[in-house]
Design a protein around this motif. Structure first.
Motif, short mmCIF file in Angstrom:
data_model
loop_
_atom_site.label_atom_id
_atom_site.label_comp_id
_atom_site.label_asym_id
_atom_site.label_seq_id
_atom_site.Cartn_x
_atom_site.Cartn_y
_atom_site.Cartn_z
N LEU A 54 0.83 -1.21 0.00
CA LEU A 54 0.00 0.00 0.00
C LEU A 54 0.86 1.25 0.00
O LEU A 54 0.52 2.25 -0.66
CB LEU A 54 -0.96 -0.01 1.19
CG LEU A 54 -2.06 -1.07 1.15
CD1 LEU A 54 -2.83 -1.10 2.46
CD2 LEU A 54 -2.99 -0.85 -0.03
N GLN A 55 1.98 1.21 0.71
CA GLN A 55 2.90 2.35 0.73
C GLN A 55 3.50 2.56 -0.66
O GLN A 55 3.62 3.69 -1.12
CB GLN A 55 4.01 2.12 1.76
CG GLN A 55 4.92 3.31 1.95
CD GLN A 55 4.18 4.51 2.51
OE1 GLN A 55 3.40 4.39 3.45
NE2 GLN A 55 4.43 5.68 1.94
N VAL A 56 3.86 1.48 -1.34
CA VAL A 56 4.41 1.58 -2.69
C VAL A 56 3.38 2.19 -3.63
O VAL A 56 3.71 3.06 -4.45
CB VAL A 56 4.87 0.19 -3.20
CG1 VAL A 56 5.14 0.21 -4.70
CG2 VAL A 56 6.11 -0.25 -2.44
N LEU A 57 2.13 1.75 -3.52
CA LEU A 57 1.08 2.31 -4.37
C LEU A 57 0.89 3.80 -4.11
O LEU A 57 0.66 4.58 -5.03
CB LEU A 57 -0.23 1.56 -4.14
CG LEU A 57 -0.29 0.13 -4.68
CD1 LEU A 57 -1.59 -0.55 -4.23
CD2 LEU A 57 -0.18 0.12 -6.19
N ASP A 59 3.20 5.89 -2.91
CA ASP A 59 4.40 6.63 -3.30
C ASP A 59 4.57 6.76 -4.80
O ASP A 59 5.20 7.70 -5.28
CB ASP A 59 5.66 5.99 -2.70
CG ASP A 59 5.71 6.12 -1.19
OD1 ASP A 59 4.93 6.91 -0.62
OD2 ASP A 59 6.51 5.40 -0.57
N GLY A 60 4.06 5.81 -5.55
CA GLY A 60 4.21 5.85 -7.00
C GLY A 60 5.40 5.06 -7.49
O GLY A 60 5.49 3.87 -7.29
N ALA A 61 6.36 5.75 -8.10
CA ALA A 61 7.50 5.11 -8.76
C ALA A 61 8.38 4.34 -7.77
O ALA A 61 8.64 4.80 -6.67
CB ALA A 61 8.33 6.15 -9.49
N SER A 62 8.81 3.16 -8.20
CA SER A 62 9.74 2.34 -7.43
C SER A 62 10.64 1.59 -8.40
O SER A 62 10.32 1.43 -9.58
CB SER A 62 8.99 1.34 -6.55
OG SER A 62 8.35 1.98 -5.48
N ASP A 63 11.73 1.11 -7.89
CA ASP A 63 12.69 0.32 -8.67
C ASP A 63 12.02 -0.96 -9.16
O ASP A 63 11.45 -1.71 -8.36
CB ASP A 63 13.89 0.00 -7.78
CG ASP A 63 14.88 -0.92 -8.43
OD1 ASP A 63 15.18 -0.71 -9.62
OD2 ASP A 63 15.35 -1.86 -7.75
N PRO A 64 12.07 -1.26 -10.46
CA PRO A 64 11.42 -2.47 -11.01
C PRO A 64 11.90 -3.76 -10.35
O PRO A 64 11.12 -4.68 -10.15
CB PRO A 64 11.76 -2.43 -12.49
CG PRO A 64 12.06 -1.00 -12.78
CD PRO A 64 12.63 -0.43 -11.52
N GLU A 65 13.18 -3.85 -10.04
CA GLU A 65 13.71 -5.06 -9.39
C GLU A 65 13.10 -5.24 -8.00
O GLU A 65 12.73 -6.34 -7.60
CB GLU A 65 15.23 -4.97 -9.30
CG GLU A 65 15.88 -6.27 -8.90
CD GLU A 65 17.39 -6.20 -9.00
OE1 GLU A 65 18.05 -6.57 -8.02
OE2 GLU A 65 17.90 -5.79 -10.06
N LEU A 67 10.21 -3.97 -7.05
CA LEU A 67 8.79 -4.30 -7.24
C LEU A 67 8.61 -5.77 -7.56
O LEU A 67 7.66 -6.41 -7.08
CB LEU A 67 8.19 -3.44 -8.36
CG LEU A 67 7.91 -1.99 -8.01
CD1 LEU A 67 7.46 -1.24 -9.26
CD2 LEU A 67 6.87 -1.89 -6.92
N SER A 68 9.50 -6.33 -8.36
CA SER A 68 9.44 -7.75 -8.69
C SER A 68 9.58 -8.61 -7.43
O SER A 68 8.85 -9.59 -7.25
CB SER A 68 10.53 -8.09 -9.70
OG SER A 68 10.50 -9.45 -10.01
N LEU A 69 10.50 -8.24 -6.56
CA LEU A 69 10.68 -8.96 -5.30
C LEU A 69 9.43 -8.84 -4.43
O LEU A 69 8.96 -9.83 -3.85
CB LEU A 69 11.90 -8.41 -4.55
CG LEU A 69 12.14 -8.99 -3.17
CD1 LEU A 69 12.39 -10.50 -3.24
CD2 LEU A 69 13.31 -8.29 -2.49
N LEU A 70 8.85 -7.63 -4.35
CA LEU A 70 7.64 -7.43 -3.56
C LEU A 70 6.49 -8.27 -4.10
O LEU A 70 5.76 -8.91 -3.33
CB LEU A 70 7.25 -5.95 -3.54
CG LEU A 70 5.98 -5.59 -2.77
CD1 LEU A 70 6.10 -5.97 -1.29
CD2 LEU A 70 5.65 -4.11 -2.93
N VAL A 71 6.33 -8.32 -5.41
CA VAL A 71 5.26 -9.13 -6.01
C VAL A 71 5.47 -10.61 -5.70
O VAL A 71 4.52 -11.33 -5.38
CB VAL A 71 5.16 -8.88 -7.54
CG1 VAL A 71 4.28 -9.90 -8.21
CG2 VAL A 71 4.65 -7.47 -7.81
N ALA A 72 6.71 -11.08 -5.78
CA ALA A 72 7.00 -12.48 -5.45
C ALA A 72 6.66 -12.78 -3.99
O ALA A 72 6.08 -13.82 -3.67
CB ALA A 72 8.46 -12.80 -5.74
N GLN A 73 7.02 -11.85 -3.10
CA GLN A 73 6.70 -12.04 -1.68
C GLN A 73 5.19 -12.00 -1.44
O GLN A 73 4.67 -12.79 -0.64
CB GLN A 73 7.40 -10.97 -0.83
CG GLN A 73 8.90 -11.15 -0.78
CD GLN A 73 9.58 -10.00 -0.06
OE1 GLN A 73 9.08 -8.88 0.00
NE2 GLN A 73 10.76 -10.29 0.48
#
Length: 108
Positions: A54-57, A59-65, A67-73
């Protein structure tokens, strides 16, 4: 957290990835208590990951790598939470609205 046949779905999979079940009437057995503790940990981790997402959403922009780790988790956590929900709700019938509906049509 017993199923209709008296087995409890444990919050971990076997070595081959298949579900593990516990057959005991003793809800205070070592394995039952361990399963309760693991389920509580899994739910706590899911809550923390949700806050992070929710914090990432927000804040907006984040490092793609990252974000990939967050999605996997999040995917792993969702799998764990669904296993807990399945274990705890196995005696409940699924709502008719979800039965027979293709998974691609299910939206939250």
């Amino acid at each position: 957290m017993k199923t209709q046949d008296g087995l409890r779905l444990l919050p971990w999979a076997g070595p081959d990835g298949k579900p593990c079940y516990l057959s005991t009437e003793d809800q205070d057995s070592y394995v039952s208590r361990l399963a309760d503790q693991i389920e509580a940990t899994q739910l706590g981790m899911a809550s923390a990951l949700l806050e992070q997402a929710l914090q990432v959403l927000e804040d907006g922009a984040s490092d793609p790598e990252w974000l990939s780790l967050l999605v996997a988790q999040l995917a792993g956590s969702l799998r764990d939470v669904l296993r807990v929900a399945n274990s705890r709700g196995s005696c409940l019938a699924m709502p008719d609205i979800l039965e027979g509906e293709p998974q691609s049509d299910r939206r939250g």
